[in-house]
Design a protein around this motif. Sequence first.
Motif, short mmCIF file in Angstrom:
data_model
loop_
_atom_site.label_atom_id
_atom_site.label_comp_id
_atom_site.label_asym_id
_atom_site.label_seq_id
_atom_site.Cartn_x
_atom_site.Cartn_y
_atom_site.Cartn_z
N GLY A 211 0.83 -1.19 0.00
CA GLY A 211 0.00 0.00 0.00
C GLY A 211 0.87 1.25 0.00
O GLY A 211 1.97 1.26 0.54
N ILE A 212 0.37 2.31 -0.60
CA ILE A 212 1.11 3.57 -0.64
C ILE A 212 0.25 4.63 0.02
O ILE A 212 -0.81 4.97 -0.49
CB ILE A 212 1.45 3.99 -2.09
N VAL A 241 6.68 -9.61 -8.00
CA VAL A 241 7.83 -8.94 -7.38
C VAL A 241 8.10 -7.61 -8.06
O VAL A 241 8.26 -6.58 -7.41
CB VAL A 241 9.09 -9.84 -7.48
N LEU A 242 8.13 -7.61 -9.39
CA LEU A 242 8.41 -6.38 -10.13
C LEU A 242 7.34 -5.33 -9.90
O LEU A 242 7.62 -4.14 -9.76
CB LEU A 242 8.55 -6.69 -11.62
N ALA A 243 6.08 -5.75 -9.85
CA ALA A 243 4.98 -4.80 -9.68
C ALA A 243 5.07 -4.10 -8.33
O ALA A 243 4.94 -2.88 -8.23
CB ALA A 243 3.65 -5.53 -9.81
N ARG A 244 5.30 -4.86 -7.26
CA ARG A 244 5.30 -4.22 -5.96
C ARG A 244 6.58 -3.44 -5.69
O ARG A 244 6.54 -2.41 -5.02
CB ARG A 244 5.04 -5.24 -4.86
N THR A 245 7.71 -3.89 -6.21
CA THR A 245 8.94 -3.16 -5.96
C THR A 245 8.97 -1.85 -6.74
O THR A 245 9.51 -0.86 -6.25
CB THR A 245 10.18 -4.00 -6.34
N ALA A 246 8.37 -1.81 -7.93
CA ALA A 246 8.34 -0.57 -8.71
C ALA A 246 7.54 0.50 -7.97
O ALA A 246 7.97 1.66 -7.86
CB ALA A 246 7.73 -0.84 -10.08
N ALA A 247 6.37 0.13 -7.44
CA ALA A 247 5.54 1.10 -6.72
C ALA A 247 6.23 1.59 -5.45
O ALA A 247 6.22 2.79 -5.14
CB ALA A 247 4.19 0.46 -6.37
N LEU A 248 6.85 0.67 -4.73
CA LEU A 248 7.51 1.04 -3.49
C LEU A 248 8.74 1.89 -3.77
O LEU A 248 9.00 2.88 -3.06
CB LEU A 248 7.90 -0.22 -2.71
N ILE A 252 9.42 5.66 -2.22
CA ILE A 252 10.61 6.01 -1.44
C ILE A 252 11.36 7.17 -2.10
O ILE A 252 11.83 8.10 -1.43
CB ILE A 252 11.52 4.78 -1.28
N GLU A 253 11.46 7.13 -3.43
CA GLU A 253 12.18 8.19 -4.15
C GLU A 253 11.49 9.54 -3.98
O GLU A 253 12.15 10.58 -3.90
CB GLU A 253 12.25 7.83 -5.64
N GLU A 254 10.17 9.53 -3.89
CA GLU A 254 9.41 10.78 -3.77
C GLU A 254 9.33 11.29 -2.34
O GLU A 254 8.88 12.41 -2.11
CB GLU A 254 8.00 10.56 -4.31
N HIS A 255 9.76 10.48 -1.37
CA HIS A 255 9.68 10.89 0.04
C HIS A 255 11.04 10.68 0.71
O HIS A 255 11.31 9.62 1.29
CB HIS A 255 8.61 10.07 0.76
N PRO A 256 11.91 11.68 0.62
CA PRO A 256 13.27 11.56 1.18
C PRO A 256 13.29 11.22 2.67
O PRO A 256 14.19 10.52 3.13
CB PRO A 256 13.88 12.95 0.93
N GLN A 257 12.30 11.72 3.43
CA GLN A 257 12.27 11.43 4.86
C GLN A 257 12.04 9.95 5.13
O GLN A 257 12.59 9.37 6.07
CB GLN A 257 11.21 12.29 5.58
N VAL A 258 11.23 9.32 4.27
CA VAL A 258 11.00 7.88 4.39
C VAL A 258 12.27 7.12 4.04
O VAL A 258 12.65 6.16 4.72
CB VAL A 258 9.83 7.43 3.48
N ALA A 259 12.95 7.56 2.98
CA ALA A 259 14.20 6.92 2.58
C ALA A 259 15.23 6.99 3.71
O ALA A 259 15.94 6.02 3.96
CB ALA A 259 14.76 7.60 1.32
N ALA A 260 15.29 8.14 4.40
CA ALA A 260 16.24 8.29 5.51
C ALA A 260 15.90 7.35 6.65
O ALA A 260 16.79 6.72 7.25
CB ALA A 260 16.24 9.74 6.00
N LEU A 261 14.61 7.23 6.96
CA LEU A 261 14.18 6.32 8.03
C LEU A 261 14.49 4.87 7.68
O LEU A 261 14.91 4.08 8.52
CB LEU A 261 12.68 6.49 8.30
N LEU A 262 14.27 4.51 6.41
CA LEU A 262 14.54 3.14 5.98
C LEU A 262 16.03 2.83 6.01
O LEU A 262 16.44 1.71 6.35
CB LEU A 262 13.97 2.89 4.59
N ASP A 263 16.87 3.81 5.67
CA ASP A 263 18.32 3.62 5.76
C ASP A 263 18.73 3.37 7.21
O ASP A 263 19.56 2.49 7.50
CB ASP A 263 19.06 4.85 5.22
#
Length: 278
Positions: A211-212, A241-248, A252-263
């Motif tokens: 979900g997004i 696999v490809l479908a869900r990873t592309a959306a995710l 992540i690319e559009e939300h830098p704060q989420v990317a930072a938390l995931l790192d």
Amino acid sequence: MEKLKDFAQIVSEAQRGELVFPTSVNAALSLQMTLADPDCHDENVIRKLLAEPILAARAVALANSAVFRSNGAALATGVRTAVMRLGYRNLYSLTAAMVVRQFGARIRDPQLRIRAEQLWKYTAHVAALAYVIAGRITRVEPDTALFAGIMHEVGGFYLLGRADAIPGLLDDPEDWMGAAQEIIAREIMKKLQVPEPVALAIVSLRGGAVGIPPEGLRDTLLVARYLCPVPSPLPQPQDHVLARTAALASYIEEHPQVAALLDEAAGQAKSMSAALLV
């Protein structure tokens, strides 16, 4: 045809509740029952942990991982400190990890044994990532996410163990992936008394889209699987696999704060998964 008959027999046994569990899981199951008892006392838990040296060592290692040893906490050097720091729910997950791992512990075939060890490394990383992601991204109870991560490939471990006695059982993924695999996983989780919300999240992973934004237990596991640096030795349908990873990936690319938390989650999970692998 013989392999199909063998697999049909395994599915039929699972549906009847006739599951083949290794005798070595009995001690861990006993400790799980103790931890689930509302009248459980620390001394009883500590005594049972000390009777299982491997489980005791894992408890201490997990208590000293970056996730649990925060704010300059002293190094845990014994089981008592580990019990106090982890709490009963995380100890319950740790005993579940021992149960799951034991399904592959007595595999004799070298190639199947390698796959079982790889599957455990993958599982440990997913569980650790799920724990951290739950608290920081999806707002799921981290203890529940850890337990679900540990249990989410229990069907795969069971089948690898059965394949040791039935050579070639898993050679053709189309024979066992899908509904049959889900039946086996669900029956094992029922036998292990996995709570229904956790079991539902696990069986809905196959072909599931994140979900997004990600939320809930299933999304927590899907994000953890996406981030996991260790590949699973079990095949997955590539279109899903490809479908869900592309959306995710786009999210992540559009939300830098989420990317930072995931790192940050990935860094903390690395220490935690190492403790589960002890």
